[in-house]
Design a protein around this motif. Sequence first.
Motif, PDB file in Angstrom:
ATOM      1  N   UNK A   1     -16.949 -42.136  65.857  1.00  0.00           N
ATOM      2  CA  UNK A   1     -17.585 -43.325  65.284  1.00  0.00           C
ATOM      3  C   UNK A   1     -18.948 -42.958  64.697  1.00  0.00           C
ATOM      4  N   UNK A   2     -19.734 -42.150  65.429  1.00  0.00           N
ATOM      5  CA  UNK A   2     -21.033 -41.709  64.939  1.00  0.00           C
ATOM      6  C   UNK A   2     -20.887 -40.905  63.649  1.00  0.00           C
ATOM      7  N   UNK A   3     -19.928 -39.986  63.619  1.00  0.00           N
ATOM      8  CA  UNK A   3     -19.717 -39.148  62.438  1.00  0.00           C
ATOM      9  C   UNK A   3     -19.327 -40.003  61.238  1.00  0.00           C
ATOM     10  N   UNK A   4     -18.423 -40.952  61.448  1.00  0.00           N
ATOM     11  CA  UNK A   4     -17.996 -41.829  60.346  1.00  0.00           C
ATOM     12  C   UNK A   4     -19.162 -42.632  59.788  1.00  0.00           C
ATOM     13  N   UNK A   5     -19.955 -43.222  60.682  1.00  0.00           N
ATOM     14  CA  UNK A   5     -21.101 -44.025  60.217  1.00  0.00           C
ATOM     15  C   UNK A   5     -22.147 -43.159  59.537  1.00  0.00           C
ATOM     16  N   UNK A   6     -22.392 -41.968  60.071  1.00  0.00           N
ATOM     17  CA  UNK A   6     -23.387 -41.084  59.464  1.00  0.00           C
ATOM     18  C   UNK A   6     -22.948 -40.642  58.072  1.00  0.00           C
TER      19      UNK A   6
END
Length: 136
Positions: free
Chosen positions: A124-129
């Motif tokens: 989720x963090x990677x996608x948002x970043x």
Amino acid sequence: MEVGVASYTSGRPMGGSPDRGRGGPPRSNLHVEFAQIGEVKERKEKYLTAKYGAHQMSLIRKRLNVEMWMFDQLQSLYPAPEGKYEEKELDLDELLDVDGELKKRKYLWDSLADCKQSKDKVEKFINELLERATTL
């Protein structure tokens, strides 16, 4: 070096000369004092600040918002034990320099390989970043 102007009298009253039209010491009673290097008083430090245009400031704010968000998210992904503060660094410039989304995603997974959080949170963090990085 500090420079100052001081007036002094040598036993004479400090009256103004009639041709000057105002009170005050005559020019002959003025002298210049040069302070020694060790005598210079502490001065307020002066900083040079740059003035950016509206568009440049908008880009800086946008970048700062992404970096602050990334910092907050990394703190939640890498919680510090009591009494210790360990900061995980992730360079946004390096991420932006990587070509292609798949390579960026691999770079992030490699950088976050030591994360003890669930894979879903990391994903989720990677996608948002990556989504936020495309706006920069």
